[in-house]
Design an enzyme around this catalytic site. Structure first.
Site, mmCIF file in Angstrom:
data_model
loop_
_atom_site.group_PDB
_atom_site.id
_atom_site.type_symbol
_atom_site.label_atom_id
_atom_site.label_comp_id
_atom_site.label_asym_id
_atom_site.label_seq_id
_atom_site.Cartn_x
_atom_site.Cartn_y
_atom_site.Cartn_z
ATOM 1 N N HIS A 26 -15.504 62.530 41.909
ATOM 2 C CA HIS A 26 -14.917 61.191 41.896
ATOM 3 C C HIS A 26 -16.005 60.120 41.783
ATOM 4 O O HIS A 26 -15.830 59.116 41.106
ATOM 5 C CB HIS A 26 -14.112 60.950 43.170
ATOM 6 C CG HIS A 26 -12.824 61.698 43.224
ATOM 7 N ND1 HIS A 26 -11.613 61.087 43.463
ATOM 8 C CD2 HIS A 26 -12.535 63.021 43.063
ATOM 9 C CE1 HIS A 26 -10.642 61.997 43.460
ATOM 10 N NE2 HIS A 26 -11.187 63.179 43.223
ATOM 11 N N GLN A 360 -26.386 67.617 34.663
ATOM 12 C CA GLN A 360 -25.609 68.326 33.655
ATOM 13 C C GLN A 360 -25.655 67.656 32.292
ATOM 14 O O GLN A 360 -25.717 68.330 31.258
ATOM 15 C CB GLN A 360 -24.165 68.462 34.132
ATOM 16 C CG GLN A 360 -23.311 69.334 33.227
ATOM 17 C CD GLN A 360 -22.175 69.962 33.967
ATOM 18 O OE1 GLN A 360 -22.359 70.928 34.696
ATOM 19 N NE2 GLN A 360 -20.990 69.430 33.790
ATOM 20 N N HIS A 375 -16.137 75.832 35.040
ATOM 21 C CA HIS A 375 -14.873 75.856 35.781
ATOM 22 C C HIS A 375 -13.846 74.943 35.137
ATOM 23 O O HIS A 375 -12.672 74.977 35.481
ATOM 24 C CB HIS A 375 -15.110 75.417 37.225
ATOM 25 C CG HIS A 375 -15.594 73.998 37.348
ATOM 26 N ND1 HIS A 375 -16.695 73.525 36.656
ATOM 27 C CD2 HIS A 375 -15.134 72.948 38.068
ATOM 28 C CE1 HIS A 375 -16.877 72.250 36.955
ATOM 29 N NE2 HIS A 375 -15.948 71.873 37.806
ATOM 30 N N TRP A 378 -12.559 68.101 34.916
ATOM 31 C CA TRP A 378 -12.419 67.148 33.814
ATOM 32 C C TRP A 378 -13.750 66.518 33.429
ATOM 33 O O TRP A 378 -14.015 66.305 32.241
ATOM 34 C CB TRP A 378 -11.395 66.072 34.158
ATOM 35 C CG TRP A 378 -11.087 65.162 32.997
ATOM 36 C CD1 TRP A 378 -11.255 63.815 32.938
ATOM 37 C CD2 TRP A 378 -10.564 65.539 31.721
ATOM 38 N NE1 TRP A 378 -10.856 63.313 31.716
ATOM 39 C CE2 TRP A 378 -10.430 64.359 30.932
ATOM 40 C CE3 TRP A 378 -10.186 66.767 31.155
ATOM 41 C CZ2 TRP A 378 -9.944 64.373 29.638
ATOM 42 C CZ3 TRP A 378 -9.703 66.768 29.846
ATOM 43 C CH2 TRP A 378 -9.587 65.591 29.106
ATOM 44 N N ASN A 379 -14.614 66.222 34.397
ATOM 45 C CA ASN A 379 -15.917 65.655 34.053
ATOM 46 C C ASN A 379 -16.707 66.618 33.174
ATOM 47 O O ASN A 379 -17.282 66.224 32.154
ATOM 48 C CB ASN A 379 -16.716 65.341 35.322
ATOM 49 C CG ASN A 379 -16.113 64.210 36.121
ATOM 50 O OD1 ASN A 379 -15.527 63.286 35.570
ATOM 51 N ND2 ASN A 379 -16.243 64.284 37.432
ATOM 52 N N SER A 380 -16.721 67.889 33.554
ATOM 53 C CA SER A 380 -17.440 68.885 32.758
ATOM 54 C C SER A 380 -16.804 69.069 31.391
ATOM 55 O O SER A 380 -17.500 69.252 30.381
ATOM 56 C CB SER A 380 -17.476 70.226 33.505
ATOM 57 O OG SER A 380 -18.273 70.133 34.669
ATOM 58 N N GLU A 383 -17.883 66.150 29.268
ATOM 59 C CA GLU A 383 -19.306 66.246 28.938
ATOM 60 C C GLU A 383 -19.549 67.278 27.854
ATOM 61 O O GLU A 383 -20.356 67.057 26.940
ATOM 62 C CB GLU A 383 -20.100 66.559 30.205
ATOM 63 C CG GLU A 383 -20.172 65.377 31.159
ATOM 64 C CD GLU A 383 -20.575 65.743 32.571
ATOM 65 O OE1 GLU A 383 -20.593 64.843 33.431
ATOM 66 O OE2 GLU A 383 -20.863 66.934 32.828
ATOM 67 N N ASP A 399 -6.785 70.725 38.310
ATOM 68 C CA ASP A 399 -6.471 70.525 36.894
ATOM 69 C C ASP A 399 -7.239 71.453 35.967
ATOM 70 O O ASP A 399 -7.061 71.395 34.747
ATOM 71 C CB ASP A 399 -6.769 69.074 36.507
ATOM 72 C CG ASP A 399 -8.240 68.721 36.685
ATOM 73 O OD1 ASP A 399 -8.872 69.241 37.632
ATOM 74 O OD2 ASP A 399 -8.768 67.909 35.913
ATOM 75 N N GLN A 400 -8.083 72.301 36.525
ATOM 76 C CA GLN A 400 -8.982 73.101 35.696
ATOM 77 C C GLN A 400 -8.237 74.025 34.742
ATOM 78 O O GLN A 400 -8.669 74.252 33.602
ATOM 79 C CB GLN A 400 -9.924 73.909 36.600
ATOM 80 C CG GLN A 400 -10.825 73.042 37.463
ATOM 81 C CD GLN A 400 -11.493 73.804 38.587
ATOM 82 O OE1 GLN A 400 -11.474 75.051 38.613
ATOM 83 N NE2 GLN A 400 -12.066 73.085 39.540
#
Length: 485
Positions: A26, A360, A375, A378-380, A383, A399-400
């Site tokens: 977050h 990252q 995993h 959403w951030n990953s 990116e 959400d993954q």
């Protein structure tokens, strides 16, 4: 018109209070949004998160609970009653008590903070909050300040939650034990139960059921008259990425895409990247792994990281190491300090490097990285899209699962690893996925082509005059108009 509004801002500067939940997933997107607001409007930002996270962001501060100034951003924490963090995730009762008590205390202390800012001549124009903090809307309403929800998951996941809380909860509950049952929600393509956000498929006695109730409060706040100027949220996504997800709630909610918000070359903001690294809850030795990546051929390295929440079980860690060894490609593996390692041999050498944490975006932007085993937070996910890096998805919670589904089926940028009956990605399955994604077969070539296409789309959206850039500027204009009325 925009130059006129900037002139207004000089007379009465915009002041956003950005409030976020106390986890890295977050904090990072909230900081990126704060920096964009500074960049496009010269806004002043008060960034506020619970004391437990603030202490970890600034561990060397002489007064760890006090304000930290950094240019136009002031980091001011509030207490939620758990200044040393909450660690007793042993029973539903304890989690319920934590959520209830922290909400009450946090509300009181954030309200005091807003009043204190006003007393110091720093009147608050608007409060922006991430979705695990729905109580912030009440605080803003009490002070007569508009608030905006910053949805840090995908627009598709927002639409799924929206329909779930507006009449489809019974359908999902009736089939939650059928992973391959097909769910059809208005405006969205069909999904399997196993693809839905995990909070929507848990039972009432599950430890995380309290979190579902918290998300329910988010949507109750969105439906109420407290939302301004009408039910409105900013979402860290971009228009062409989620056409169906953005349209699926119709005119009921104003969903505004402003992403991908990243501290990267993709957003042309290296200073923001340095700031985000400085405020990470996890620290790293950047020089060592970046120098190691420099020695590897282009698109040859497998990067493996499961984010800030998931702790890999011993068996899973062993299988990952086995799969990496068998595939024979160089790898950079993140095993956090808090991840149990007893009995697991973390072999390093010319072909592999193990780190406790890393930047990252720095890693994904390196030309030697050819695949991201993730995993699918959403951030990953954003990116990997922004840097054009194909993925092997190993989703676990929240959400993954939906993000993994979209990467494989909607965007074509990766494949989803199949877990065994114990929920473990076996080494042979990881090897199969890596060979498919990084190999020279038809599937691998197409995945890499799609990854490059979405990279270009992401950069266009956030670039000057792109869809997300225009959307955020228009949102700021609306805030400015309201502030000058």
């Amino acid at each position: 018109m925009y130059s006129e509004l900037i002139t207004m801002n000089r007379r009465r500067p915009l002041h956003f209070v950005v409030v976020t939940y106390q986890v890295q997933g977050h904090i990072n997107p909230a900081i990126h949004l704060a920096n964009r607001l500074i960049q496009i409007a010269g806004a002043r930002i008060t960034f506020s998160t619970p004391v437990s996270a603030h202490r970890r962001m600034f561990p060397s501060s002489a007064a760890p609970d006090q304000e930290v100034e950094d240019g136009l951003i002031s980091y001011i924490p509030f207490s939620d009653g758990y200044d040393d963090g909450f660690h007793d995730y042993h029973s539903r009762h304890e989690v319920d008590h934590f959520i209830s008590r922290s909400k009450q205390i946090a509300s009181e202390n954030l309200s005091s903070l807003v009043a204190s800012l006003s007393a110091r001549g720093r009147l608050v124009t608007c409060i922006i909050y991430t979705f695990f903090s729905p109580w912030v809307a009440d605080v803003a309403c009490d002070h007569g300040i508009p608030s905006i929800l910053y949805w840090i998951q995908s627009a598709t996941v927002f639409a799924i939650h929206y329909h779930y809380f507006h009449g489809y909860d019974g359908l999902v509950a009736a089939h939650r034990s059928e992973p391959l049952f097909t769910v059809r929600l208005p405006g969205l393509r069909s999904f399997h139960i196993r693809d839905l956000p995990s909070l929507l498929t848990i039972s009432a006695d599950d430890l995380l059921y309290s979190s579902l109730n918290t998300v329910r409060e988010v949507f109750a706040a969105t439906d109420s008259e407290k939302a301004w100027p009408r039910p409105t949220l900013l979402v860290n996504s971009f228009d062409v990425l989620e056409v169906d997800g953005l349209a699926a709630v119709g005119d009921e909610v104003d969903v505004i895409t402003v992403g991908p918000l990243l501290p990267s070359a993709c957003t042309r903001d290296r200073d923001a990247e340095e700031l985000t690294s400085a405020t990470d809850l996890f620290k790293s030795d950047r020089k060592a792994y970046m120098e190691w990546l420099d020695t590897k051929p282009e698109r040859s390295v497998v990067y493996v990281s499961f984010g800030t929440v998931i702790v890999a079980r011993k068996k899973q860690l062993e299988e990952i190491l086995l799969g990496l060894k068998e595939c024979g490609r160089p790898y950079l593996l993140v095993v956090r300090k808090d991840n149990p390692r007893e009995g697991v041999e973390l072999v390093e050498g010319e072909n592999g490097m193990v780190v406790e944490w890393c930047s990252q975006t720095r890693v994904l932007s390196h030309p030697s990285v050819g695949c991201f085993v993730t995993h699918c937070g959403w951030n990953s996910s954003l990116e990997s899209l922004a840097y054009g890096v194909p993925t092997v998805a190993v989703p676990q919670i929240l959400d993954q699962r939906m993000n993994a589904c979209m990467a494989e089926e909607a965007w074509g940028t990766g494949i989803r690893g199949e877990l065994n009956e114990e929920g473990v990605l076996e080494g042979s399955e990881l090897q199969r996925c890596l060979d498919a994604v990084m190999g020279e077969g038809e599937l691998g070539v197409e995945i890499r082509r799609q990854a490059e296409k979405w990279r270009d789309n992401a950069r266009e959206a956030i670039g000057d005059g792109g869809s997300s850039d225009r959307n955020l500027r228009a949102s700021v204009e609306e805030v400015m108009r309201k502030a000058t009325e």
